[in-house]
Design a protein around this motif. Structure first.
Motif, PDB file in Angstrom:
ATOM      1  N   ASP A 107       0.840  -1.205   0.000  1.00 45.42           N
ATOM      2  CA  ASP A 107       0.000   0.000   0.000  1.00 45.42           C
ATOM      3  C   ASP A 107       0.872   1.251   0.000  1.00 45.42           C
ATOM      4  O   ASP A 107       0.601   2.208  -0.730  1.00 45.42           O
ATOM      5  CB  ASP A 107      -0.907   0.034   1.239  1.00 45.42           C
ATOM      6  N   ALA A 108       1.921   1.239   0.839  1.00 45.78           N
ATOM      7  CA  ALA A 108       2.824   2.391   0.910  1.00 45.78           C
ATOM      8  C   ALA A 108       3.479   2.644  -0.445  1.00 45.78           C
ATOM      9  O   ALA A 108       3.554   3.798  -0.913  1.00 45.78           O
ATOM     10  CB  ALA A 108       3.893   2.150   1.981  1.00 45.78           C
ATOM     11  N   LEU A 109       3.922   1.573  -1.077  1.00 45.07           N
ATOM     12  CA  LEU A 109       4.573   1.704  -2.388  1.00 45.07           C
ATOM     13  C   LEU A 109       3.598   2.257  -3.427  1.00 45.07           C
ATOM     14  O   LEU A 109       3.964   3.099  -4.250  1.00 45.07           O
ATOM     15  CB  LEU A 109       5.116   0.343  -2.826  1.00 45.07           C
ATOM     16  N   ASN A 110       2.363   1.814  -3.362  1.00 48.56           N
ATOM     17  CA  ASN A 110       1.344   2.315  -4.293  1.00 48.56           C
ATOM     18  C   ASN A 110       1.076   3.806  -4.108  1.00 48.56           C
ATOM     19  O   ASN A 110       0.613   4.477  -5.036  1.00 48.56           O
ATOM     20  CB  ASN A 110       0.044   1.518  -4.145  1.00 48.56           C
ATOM     21  N   HIS A 111       1.378   4.304  -2.905  1.00 47.80           N
ATOM     22  CA  HIS A 111       1.215   5.735  -2.630  1.00 47.80           C
ATOM     23  C   HIS A 111       2.544   6.495  -2.764  1.00 47.80           C
ATOM     24  O   HIS A 111       2.644   7.650  -2.344  1.00 47.80           O
ATOM     25  CB  HIS A 111       0.634   5.942  -1.230  1.00 47.80           C
ATOM     26  N   GLY A 112       3.561   5.826  -3.327  1.00 50.94           N
ATOM     27  CA  GLY A 112       4.835   6.503  -3.594  1.00 50.94           C
ATOM     28  C   GLY A 112       5.782   6.595  -2.423  1.00 50.94           C
ATOM     29  O   GLY A 112       6.655   7.458  -2.376  1.00 50.94           O
ATOM     30  N   ILE A 113       5.623   5.670  -1.449  1.00 49.62           N
ATOM     31  CA  ILE A 113       6.486   5.672  -0.259  1.00 49.62           C
ATOM     32  C   ILE A 113       7.255   4.355  -0.217  1.00 49.62           C
ATOM     33  O   ILE A 113       6.653   3.278  -0.246  1.00 49.62           O
ATOM     34  CB  ILE A 113       5.652   5.817   1.032  1.00 49.62           C
ATOM     35  N   CYS A 114       8.579   4.427  -0.142  1.00 51.52           N
ATOM     36  CA  CYS A 114       9.383   3.196  -0.066  1.00 51.52           C
ATOM     37  C   CYS A 114      10.420   3.300   1.044  1.00 51.52           C
ATOM     38  O   CYS A 114      10.817   4.395   1.445  1.00 51.52           O
ATOM     39  CB  CYS A 114      10.055   2.896  -1.407  1.00 51.52           C
ATOM     40  N   LEU A 115      10.837   2.142   1.525  1.00 50.98           N
ATOM     41  CA  LEU A 115      11.806   2.051   2.623  1.00 50.98           C
ATOM     42  C   LEU A 115      13.051   1.323   2.167  1.00 50.98           C
ATOM     43  O   LEU A 115      12.968   0.210   1.635  1.00 50.98           O
ATOM     44  CB  LEU A 115      11.181   1.305   3.815  1.00 50.98           C
TER      45      LEU A 115
END
Length: 500
Positions: free
Chosen positions: A327-335
């Motif tokens: 979900d985070a990746l789909n919103h442009g957030i990566c770790l």
């Protein structure tokens, strides 16, 4: 007292598929000293240590132990001769207890051939007592702390009459008190005549702990000298071939962005409490704090890797729902995780496959067949843009240096076009030259408008890179500090629970 030579490396060369990892390296080490081995990632340190511990055999050259030439064919033979290595990634069997790990492959047996458990237990107790290590012998080592696991590794090594003990980045996962205990142990081993080879990227440790040092660069010997006759800046110059006055890039356009990208409100779970903060576009937000303060737990909760009791997240003013890292990746957030080897990379896979992994869907046609030409072009561009040192895109990632592995992780996520990248310990285990390159990449990203959250246990790194800092203490944000007001004293005041 004049020391005698215990180990001599003479004209050692090592080739892998025609590429020379070591070229005619020669130096000697004296008995009972702590000898540092320094150099950038890829300088040849690990290759040389694997040769000394019997993992690799040299292509050419000789090794002399106590003036006798030795041929090392495997680690067991090296240990039998008195040379042991404690790797950064421990080689313990997680489900076995301390006793079984110490004597693995060298079990003490009775006349009937059965395990003599009482003898092994007594010897294990005696060894751990000399190390001043308090460890429950019956507990599986997977349940021990990192520091305790390291003591088990050391106990394994000294249980076989070790003459030369190699430490590879021994403090990478230790806290301040644990580091002090390790240094005291090294002094004790040294006093008992054990020779220590100490590999570390922390130059302060080398200045404090080591008697002499050898520097390698690009697989060649640069210099061997007494630590008392040199200083940190000179060591850095030897390592990278140039002087580095300030490894941190100048803070530029990223500080001028005012638009808020991310708002986090009321984030909480069993690790963090009442977390509220915001992040501007093109800003580098540092998160500082002591080990266990909740730094990593904040971002894991944010991206859905850990469950939360409460969480409100807004991106560009719109509330979003993040339950999983996908979900985070789909919103442009990566770790980019703290442990790149276990969480960020598939070590046995190639550079190309690691880089393309998150975007295979974009590289595939409607029949889910990967366009290899596109994949190759993307990988080549990533290697070029990030200056990844690799013989080819088909090189196995585990054979790259730590700094280049970190760049592969970064390349992997940059190709997803994320607008928020979280760096957790971005330079752990990499040398000062590679650090400088990672810092420049981060600042370039911020100048292009990409927002960054950076977690680091290295205070100079947090101060040098952050536009703004959050300081954590016991799961809470203790203070927010602008970069212009941040000092090491102020950060540590809040990190240790200070008020004001």
């Amino acid at each position: 007292m004049k020391m005698s030579e215990i180990l001599r490396i003479q004209n050692i060369t090592k080739e892998f598929s025609g590429v020379k990892a070591l070229k005619d390296v020669s130096f000697s080490i004296e008995r009972g000293e702590v000898h540092a081995l320094v150099g950038e990632n890829g300088a040849g340190k690990s290759t040389l240590m694997k040769i000394l511990s019997g993992v690799y055999q040299p292509t050419g050259g000789e090794i002399f132990l106590e003036e006798k030439e030795i041929k090392l064919i495997d680690p067991k033979q090296a240990q039998g001769l008195g040379i042991s290595i404690i790797h950064q990634e421990f080689s313990l069997i997680p489900y076995l207890n301390t006793i079984d790990n110490i004597f693995l492959g060298r079990e003490i047996r009775n006349k009937s051939g059965l395990l003599h458990r009482e003898k092994m237990k007594k010897k294990a107790v005696d060894i751990l007592k000399t190390l001043h290590a308090e460890i429950d012998l019956k507990t599986p080592v997977s349940e021990l702390s990192i520091a305790q696991q390291q003591f088990v590794e050391i106990a394994k090594a000294i249980s076989i009459d070790t003459k030369v003990l190699i430490f590879d980045e021994p403090t990478a996962s230790l806290t301040g008190k644990e580091i002090e205990d390790l240094f005291q142990l090294i002094e004790k081993l040294k006093a008992e005549g054990v020779t220590i080879i100490y590999i570390s990227h922390h130059l302060d440790e080398i200045i404090t702990m080591c008697d002499s040092m050898t520097c390698l660069r690009d697989g060649t010997w640069v210099d061997t000298k007494r630590v008392a006759d040199t200083n940190k800046q000179e060591i850095v110059k030897m390592m990278v071939g140039r002087e580095i006055a300030n490894v941190f890039p100048i803070k530029g356009e990223s500080t001028k962005h005012n638009d808020i990208l991310l708002e986090v409100k009321d984030l909480g779970n069993k690790h963090v409490i009442d977390i509220n903060f915001h992040l501007r576009k093109g800003e580098i937000l540092g998160i500082a704090g002591l080990v266990g303060s909740g730094r990593t737990e904040i971002v894991r909760a944010l991206i859905g890797a850990d469950k939360t009791q409460t969480k409100n997240v807004l991106v560009n003013g719109k509330k979003i729902n993040i339950k999983t890292p996908t979900d985070a990746l789909n919103h442009g957030i990566c770790l980019i995780p703290e442990n790149r080897k276990t969480q960020g990379l598939i070590l046995d896979s190639t550079v190309k496959k690691n880089i393309s992994l998150p975007i295979l869907k974009q590289l595939s046609n409607s029949f889910r067949i990967i366009n290899r030409t596109k994949e190759n072009e993307l990988t080549k561009a990533s290697i070029q843009d990030l200056l990844i040192k690799t013989p080819s895109m088909n090189q196995t990632v585990k054979n790259l240096s730590g700094g280049n592995q970190q760049k592969v992780v970064l390349a992997k996520w940059l190709n997803t076009n994320c607008h928020l990248i979280i760096f957790d310990e971005p330079t752990r285990g990499i040398d000062i030259g590679a650090k400088e390159e990672i810092y420049k990449l981060m600042r370039d990203l911020a100048d292009k408008g990409i927002s960054i959250i950076m977690i680091s246990s290295e205070l100079p790194e947090v101060l040098g890179m952050s536009d703004r800092l959050l300081v954590m203490h016991k799961g809470r944000i203790k203070s927010e500090i602008s970069s212009s007001e941040a000092t090491s004293e102020r950060v540590m005041h809040y990190a240790t629970g200070g008020e004001g």
